[in-house]
Design a protein around this motif. Structure first.
Motif, PDB file in Angstrom:
ATOM      1  N   THR A 219      -2.982   8.373  -4.128  1.00 59.59           N
ATOM      2  CA  THR A 219      -4.205   7.333  -3.784  1.00 59.59           C
ATOM      3  C   THR A 219      -3.861   6.425  -2.777  1.00 59.59           C
ATOM      4  O   THR A 219      -2.846   5.719  -2.950  1.00 59.59           O
ATOM      5  N   TRP A 220      -4.469   6.632  -1.718  1.00 59.35           N
ATOM      6  CA  TRP A 220      -4.272   5.813  -0.468  1.00 59.35           C
ATOM      7  C   TRP A 220      -5.326   4.775  -0.557  1.00 59.35           C
ATOM      8  O   TRP A 220      -6.512   4.872  -0.881  1.00 59.35           O
TER       9      TRP A 220
ATOM     10  N   LEU B 168       0.950   4.199  -2.907  1.00 56.95           N
ATOM     11  CA  LEU B 168       0.713   5.710  -2.507  1.00 56.95           C
ATOM     12  C   LEU B 168       2.026   6.368  -3.202  1.00 56.95           C
ATOM     13  O   LEU B 168       1.615   7.591  -3.757  1.00 56.95           O
TER      14      LEU B 168
ATOM     15  N   ASP C  15       0.956  -1.138   0.110  1.00 61.24           N
ATOM     16  CA  ASP C  15       0.172   0.017  -0.109  1.00 61.24           C
ATOM     17  C   ASP C  15       0.885   1.206  -0.051  1.00 61.24           C
ATOM     18  O   ASP C  15       0.465   2.180  -0.648  1.00 61.24           O
TER      19      ASP C  15
ATOM     20  N   ASN D 271      -1.353  11.599  -9.047  1.00 61.08           N
ATOM     21  CA  ASN D 271      -2.538  11.259  -8.585  1.00 61.08           C
ATOM     22  C   ASN D 271      -2.669  10.421  -7.019  1.00 61.08           C
ATOM     23  O   ASN D 271      -2.957   9.225  -7.176  1.00 61.08           O
TER      24      ASN D 271
ATOM     25  N   SER E 124       1.709   6.424  -7.183  1.00 57.25           N
ATOM     26  CA  SER E 124       0.378   7.320  -7.567  1.00 57.25           C
ATOM     27  C   SER E 124       0.594   8.704  -7.322  1.00 57.25           C
ATOM     28  O   SER E 124       0.088   9.521  -8.001  1.00 57.25           O
ATOM     29  N   THR E 125       1.388   9.102  -6.301  1.00 57.66           N
ATOM     30  CA  THR E 125       1.872  10.600  -5.869  1.00 57.66           C
ATOM     31  C   THR E 125       2.904  10.835  -6.900  1.00 57.66           C
ATOM     32  O   THR E 125       2.592  11.916  -7.515  1.00 57.66           O
TER      33      THR E 125
ATOM     34  N   ASP F  48      -6.001   2.175  -2.842  1.00 57.18           N
ATOM     35  CA  ASP F  48      -6.754   2.084  -4.096  1.00 57.18           C
ATOM     36  C   ASP F  48      -7.201   0.765  -4.294  1.00 57.18           C
ATOM     37  O   ASP F  48      -8.446   0.537  -4.562  1.00 57.18           O
TER      38      ASP F  48
END
Length: 155
Positions: free
Chosen positions: A35-36, A25, A21, A33, A28-29, A38
């Motif tokens: 997102t935690w 993150l 996870d 974008n 996605s960062t 997802d």
């Protein structure tokens, strides 16, 4: 017969999923974008349940994958690191790229999804990060050296 260190297996599943996870993150960062959770959100949405149940399903899946790894690791080749990465690579290709991604309408390896070919790369690296916990926490016995008697019996 080897006994299973259940606490270490559970720890590997939870820590590995948390690492999975955290890498998600971070990735996605970097793609603009952040997102935690997802995957838990996707699971919750598909199940029609609140996010809590998606998180629960996600972490239970991480534990189940660790239990399966503990059972099959003695039969894999190489060091504990090679075994963990072999197992999780096979799981990613068979379970994610060829099963889950198409099931979710993203095509083989997720290349038809919103991330395109990056999905395949990111999903594989996220699973490799998970594999670090498998190798770190789950003891795997070294393969016994083959003796002449054993070699003759198997020939």
């Amino acid at each position: 017969m080897q006994s299973f260190p259940i606490k270490r297996i559970l720890l590997a599943g939870v820590v590995g999923t948390l690492l999975f996870d955290l890498f998600g993150l971070m990735a996605s960062t970097m793609m603009g974008n952040p997102t935690w959770w997802d995957i838990p959100a996707l699971l919750a949405g598909k199940l029609g349940l609140p996010l809590f149940f998606g998180v629960l399903a996600h972490y239970l899946n991480g534990i189940v994958l660790a239990v399966i790894y503990a059972a099959v690791a003695p039969f894999l080749w190489g060091s504990k690191w090679a075994r963990a990465f072999t197992y999780i690579t096979a799981e990613t290709v068979l379970g994610v790229w060829l099963f889950m991604a198409p099931l979710l309408g993203m095509g083989i390896a997720g290349v038809s999804g919103p991330m395109g070919a990056m999905f395949a790369i990111v999903s594989l690296v996220r699973h490799w990060v998970y594999a670090v916990a498998l190798a770190a926490f789950i003891p795997v016995p070294a393969a016994a050296p083959q003796t002449n008697a054993t070699a003759s019996a198997t020939a």
